[in-house]
Design an enzyme around this catalytic site. Structure first.
Site, short mmCIF file in Angstrom:
data_model
loop_
_atom_site.label_atom_id
_atom_site.label_comp_id
_atom_site.label_asym_id
_atom_site.label_seq_id
_atom_site.Cartn_x
_atom_site.Cartn_y
_atom_site.Cartn_z
N VAL A 11 92.86 -16.58 47.83
CA VAL A 11 93.06 -15.67 48.96
C VAL A 11 94.48 -15.77 49.52
O VAL A 11 95.17 -14.76 49.69
CB VAL A 11 92.01 -15.94 50.06
CG1 VAL A 11 92.36 -15.22 51.35
CG2 VAL A 11 90.64 -15.49 49.59
N THR A 121 86.42 -17.82 55.27
CA THR A 121 85.07 -17.38 55.63
C THR A 121 84.38 -18.53 56.37
O THR A 121 84.13 -19.59 55.79
CB THR A 121 84.27 -17.03 54.36
OG1 THR A 121 85.01 -16.04 53.64
CG2 THR A 121 82.89 -16.50 54.70
N GLU A 149 88.33 -11.77 54.55
CA GLU A 149 88.88 -11.17 53.33
C GLU A 149 87.74 -10.76 52.41
O GLU A 149 86.81 -11.52 52.21
CB GLU A 149 89.80 -12.20 52.65
CG GLU A 149 90.45 -11.70 51.40
CD GLU A 149 91.14 -10.35 51.60
OE1 GLU A 149 91.99 -10.24 52.48
OE2 GLU A 149 90.78 -9.40 50.89
N PHE A 150 87.85 -9.54 51.84
CA PHE A 150 86.77 -9.03 50.99
C PHE A 150 87.20 -8.86 49.53
O PHE A 150 86.50 -8.21 48.76
CB PHE A 150 86.28 -7.68 51.54
CG PHE A 150 85.65 -7.78 52.91
CD1 PHE A 150 84.30 -8.11 53.05
CD2 PHE A 150 86.40 -7.59 54.06
CE1 PHE A 150 83.71 -8.22 54.31
CE2 PHE A 150 85.83 -7.69 55.32
CZ PHE A 150 84.48 -8.01 55.44
N LYS A 205 81.49 -10.73 57.34
CA LYS A 205 81.79 -11.22 56.00
C LYS A 205 80.52 -11.75 55.32
O LYS A 205 80.22 -11.45 54.16
CB LYS A 205 82.86 -12.32 56.09
CG LYS A 205 83.14 -13.06 54.82
CD LYS A 205 83.78 -12.20 53.77
CE LYS A 205 83.81 -12.93 52.44
NZ LYS A 205 84.26 -12.10 51.35
N GLY A 254 71.65 -9.81 34.78
CA GLY A 254 72.35 -10.82 33.97
C GLY A 254 71.95 -12.21 34.35
O GLY A 254 70.77 -12.49 34.61
N CYS A 261 82.22 -17.68 46.38
CA CYS A 261 81.86 -17.04 47.65
C CYS A 261 80.37 -16.76 47.81
O CYS A 261 79.74 -17.29 48.73
CB CYS A 261 82.64 -15.74 47.82
SG CYS A 261 84.39 -16.06 48.07
N LYS A 264 77.78 -19.76 48.31
CA LYS A 264 77.97 -20.56 49.54
C LYS A 264 77.82 -19.70 50.79
O LYS A 264 77.33 -20.17 51.81
CB LYS A 264 79.31 -21.30 49.51
CG LYS A 264 80.50 -20.49 49.98
CD LYS A 264 81.72 -21.35 50.21
CE LYS A 264 82.98 -20.51 50.34
NZ LYS A 264 83.01 -19.61 51.47
N ARG A 329 84.12 -22.06 39.67
CA ARG A 329 83.24 -22.55 40.74
C ARG A 329 81.88 -21.82 40.72
O ARG A 329 81.82 -20.61 40.69
CB ARG A 329 83.92 -22.37 42.11
CG ARG A 329 85.10 -23.30 42.30
CD ARG A 329 85.81 -23.09 43.61
NE ARG A 329 86.65 -21.91 43.63
CZ ARG A 329 87.47 -21.58 44.64
NH1 ARG A 329 87.55 -22.36 45.69
NH2 ARG A 329 88.20 -20.49 44.59
P1 NAD Z 1 90.90 -22.19 47.35
O1 NAD Z 1 90.07 -23.42 47.34
O2 NAD Z 1 91.24 -21.51 46.07
O3 NAD Z 1 92.29 -22.50 48.08
C1 NAD Z 1 92.42 -23.23 49.24
C2 NAD Z 1 93.83 -23.79 49.29
O4 NAD Z 1 94.06 -24.34 50.59
C3 NAD Z 1 94.08 -24.91 48.28
O5 NAD Z 1 95.27 -24.64 47.54
C4 NAD Z 1 94.24 -26.15 49.16
O6 NAD Z 1 95.13 -27.12 48.63
C5 NAD Z 1 94.80 -25.54 50.43
N1 NAD Z 1 94.61 -26.36 51.63
C6 NAD Z 1 93.52 -27.05 52.01
N2 NAD Z 1 93.73 -27.65 53.21
C7 NAD Z 1 94.98 -27.33 53.58
C8 NAD Z 1 95.79 -27.63 54.71
N3 NAD Z 1 95.34 -28.40 55.70
N4 NAD Z 1 97.05 -27.13 54.77
C9 NAD Z 1 97.53 -26.37 53.77
N5 NAD Z 1 96.81 -26.03 52.67
C10 NAD Z 1 95.56 -26.52 52.58
O7 NAD Z 1 90.17 -21.18 48.34
P2 NAD Z 1 90.04 -19.60 48.19
O8 NAD Z 1 89.15 -19.24 47.07
O9 NAD Z 1 91.41 -19.00 48.28
O10 NAD Z 1 89.24 -19.27 49.53
C11 NAD Z 1 89.82 -19.42 50.81
C12 NAD Z 1 88.86 -18.87 51.84
O11 NAD Z 1 88.71 -17.46 51.66
C13 NAD Z 1 87.45 -19.44 51.75
O12 NAD Z 1 86.92 -19.52 53.05
C14 NAD Z 1 86.69 -18.41 50.94
O13 NAD Z 1 85.31 -18.41 51.23
C15 NAD Z 1 87.33 -17.12 51.42
N6 NAD Z 1 87.31 -16.03 50.44
C16 NAD Z 1 87.54 -16.29 49.12
C17 NAD Z 1 87.55 -15.24 48.21
C18 NAD Z 1 87.76 -15.49 46.75
O14 NAD Z 1 87.54 -14.56 45.97
N7 NAD Z 1 88.16 -16.68 46.33
C19 NAD Z 1 87.33 -13.91 48.65
C20 NAD Z 1 87.14 -13.69 50.01
C21 NAD Z 1 87.12 -14.76 50.90
#
Ligand code: NAD
Length: 435
Positions: A11, A121, A149-150, A205, A254, A261, A264, A329
Site C-alpha cells: 500500500v 486497515t 485503501e481499496f 473498509k 475456486g 486482507c 484478516k 500471505r
Molecule cells: P506490508 O506488510 O506489505 O507493509 C508494511 C510495511 O510497513 C513494511 O515494509 C514494514 O517494514 C513497514 N513498517 C512497519 N512498522 C513500521 C514503522 N514503525 N515505521 C516505518 N515502517 C514500518 O503491508 P501492506 O500489505 O502494504 O498493508 C498495509 C495496510 O494496508 C494494512 O493495514 C492492510 O490491511 C491495508 N491494505 C492492504 C492492501 C493490500 O492489497 N496489501 C489493500 C488495502 C489495504
C-alpha cells in the site's frame, strides 16, 4: 504538496509512487533498512505490475525519496500517511503494534502542524487511539484522518490511480478540502469522494472486504452443490452474472479467498461484532466456508490415489493467492502444499514470481521448479492453485507425455472438462463434472 508515507509495503509504495506521479513531493520511510536500500537503488521490493517503471521515473524526477528516518520524512510534509501492516493478531483482532509504533514515531517527530492520515486497515476506534498516542508526544497541533485503501494487489497501480471511490473519515472542513484537492486528479472520471466520520471510514473498509469475502464463499458453496448434483457452476454463473442486481465481479468458484486482507479483515469484523455480542453468523460463515473449501480440495486429491498421496510426486502450478502479485500471505496454495507434505507427498511447485518466497518458507521441503514444465516430469498429478495467464493455454500433449499419471486437480477452473478428456487427462475442477 509535500507528503510523507510511513511503511513501504504494497500500500505505502503504491500510494507514495501514485502521489509522486501526480506531481507531489513524496518521502517514504520504513524501518526495514534493507528495503529502503533496495528502493534507493531503484529496485521494487515487491512484484506489482507497472510499479518499477513508475518508481524509476519519479525517483529520477526527484519527486520520490526513501529514508529510514521518520523525522526526515515528516519534517516538511503537511500530510503524513500511515501505511504500515495490521496482520492478524494472536486472537481474531488484528495486531496493531506497527500502527501504534508508527504513530509514536510520527508524534515524536512533529515539528509543526501535520495531518496524519491512516491508510492501514484498523478496527473502529483506532483513530481515536492514534490521536491519544500522538497528543502524548507532541505539543504541535495535528489532525487525524482515516483514508482506507481499496486497491487490489496485481492491479494496485490502476486501482490507486483510478479508484472506484475515495473514502475520507474526517470532520474538519479545512482538512477535508486538502484531502479533496489531493485526490481530485484521481477522481476525474466522476467517481465519488466520500467524506464521513472517522468511525464510518474505519468500518467501511471492513464492510467492503466482508461483502466480497461472503460472495466468494457463497459462490463456492453453490459450486460444491452443483458438483454433487451433476450441474455446472459455469452455467449457473452466467445466470448470476446477467442479473443486474448481482453484477459479475467476485463470482469465480475456486480454492477460496486468501491474501493479506480478506481473511484478516473478515476475522477483525467478526471480532468487533463479538465484542459487542452482536449477531455475526454470515460474517463467520464467510471464513468457515473458505477454510473448508481448500480442505475439501485436498481431500479430493488424496482420495484419488489408492492409499492416499503418500509417496506421490505432485506438481503445483501457482502459489500466490492471485495472479500478478508475489504475495504469499494466506494463499490457499500454501494450505494445499502443507497438507500434501503432511500426507508425505513429494511436492514440486512452480510460480512465475514467488520462487524466493517459496524457498524462504519451505527450504528443501519442496522443490521449487524454475520453469513451468520442469516439475511435471514423472508427476503423479498436477494441482492448479493460481490462475496465472501462462497456465491458461499450456501444451497439453507435452504435459500428458511427461507426467507419470495424467491427472489435473484444477482449483481455478481454467480448462474445459471435455477438452481435457480428449487430451487423455483425468480432470477435476470446482463445481463442474469430473472428466
Ligand atoms: P506490508 O506488510 O506489505 O507493509 C508494511 C510495511 O510497513 C513494511 O515494509 C514494514 O517494514 C513497514 N513498517 C512497519 N512498522 C513500521 C514503522 N514503525 N515505521 C516505518 N515502517 C514500518 O503491508 P501492506 O500489505 O502494504 O498493508 C498495509 C495496510 O494496508 C494494512 O493495514 C492492510 O490491511 C491495508 N491494505 C492492504 C492492501 C493490500 O492489497 N496489501 C489493500 C488495502 C489495504
Amino acid at each position: 504538496m509535500k507528503i510523507a508515507v510511513v511503511g513501504t509495503g504494497y500500500v505505502g509504495l503504491v500510494a507514495g509512487t501514485g502521489f509522486a506521479e501526480n506531481g507531489h513531493q513524496v518521502t517514504c520511510v520504513d524501518i526495514d533498512a534493507g528495503r529502503i536500500a533496495a528502493l534507493q537503488r531503484g529496485e521494487a521490493p515487491i512484484y506489482e505490475p507497472g510499479l518499477e517503471e513508475l518508481l524509476m521515473r519519479n525517483m529520477e524526477e526527484d519527486r520520490l525519496r526513501f529514508t529510514t528516518s521518520v523525522a526526515e520524512a515528516v519534517e516538511n510534509s503537511l500530510l503524513v500517511f500511515l501505511c504500515v501492516g495490521t496482520p492478524s493478531g494472536a486472537n481474531a483482532a488484528p495486531d496493531l503494534r506497527q500502527v501504534f509504533a508508527a504513530a509514536e514515531a510520527v508524534g515524536s517527530a512533529l515539528s509543526g502542524y501535520r495531518i496524519i492520515v491512516s491508510k492501514s486497515t484498523c478496527p473502529v476506534g483506532t483513530a481515536d487511539k492514534l490521536k491519544e498516542i500522538i497528543a502524548a508526544r507532541t505539543s504541535h497541533p495535528f489532525d487525524v484522518v482515516v483514508n482506507p485503501e481499496f486497491m487490489k494487489e496485481g492491479a494496485a497501480i490502476d486501482d490507486f490511480m483510478r479508484p472506484d471511490r475515495v473514502v475520507v473519515g474526517c470532520q474538519d472542513v479545512r482538512v477535508l478540502e486538502i484531502m479533496r484537492e489531493l485526490y481530485a486528479p484521481f477522481l476525474r472520471t466522476g467517481k465519488p469522494f466520500l467524506s464521513m466520520s472517522l468511525r464510518s471510514a474505519e468500518l467501511a473498509k471492513y464492510a467492503v472486504n466482508t461483502m466480497l469475502a461472503a460472495r466468494i464463499s457463497l459462490v463456492n458453496e453453490l459450486a460444491n452443490i452443483a458438483e454433487v448434483y451433476g450441474a455446472d457452476i459455469n452455467e449457473i454463473r452466467q445466470a448470476l452474472m446477467s442479473d443486474s442486481r448481482l453484477g459479475s465481479a467476485y463470482l469465480f468458484p475456486g480454492l477460496g479467498f486468501g491474501g493479506s486482507c480478506l481473511p484478516k479483515d473478515v476475522a477483525a469484523l467478526a471480532e468487533l461484532a463479538r465484542e459487542k455480542d452482536l449477531p455475526r453468523g454470515i460474517i463467520e460463515a464467510a471464513t468457515s466456508t473458505n477454510e473448508a473449501q481448500s480442505r475439501r480440495f485436498v481431500e479430493r486429491i488424496k482420495s484419488f490415489y489408492e492409499g492416499g498421496a503418500s509417496g506421490k510426486r505432485i506438481a503445483v502450478w501457482g502459489a500466490t493467492f492471485k495472479p500478478r502479485t508475489d504475495d504469499l500471505r494466506s494463499a490457499p496454495a500454501l494450505e494445499i502444499i502443507d497438507a500434501l507434505l503432511a500426507a508425505s507427498a513429494a511436492v514440486v511447485v512452480f510460480d512465475p514470481v514467488a520462487s524466493k518466497g517459496l524457498r524462504d518458507r519451505y527450504g528443501d521441503k519442496v522443490t521449487v521448479a524454475a520453469k513451468m514444465y520442469d516439475g511435471l516430469q514423472d508427476a503423479d498429478g498436477l494441482v492448479i492453485a493460481t490462475e496465472w495467464r501462462e497456465f491458461h493455454n499450456p501444451d497439453f500433449e507435452r504435459m500428458a507425455k511427461i507426467m507419470r499419471c495424467p491427472v489435473i486437480f484444477d482449483g481455478r477452473n481454467l480448462y474445459e472438462p471435455k477438452t481435457m478428456k480428449a487430451h487423455g487427462f483425468t480432470y477435476f475442477s470446482v463445481g463442474r463434472p469430473r472428466a
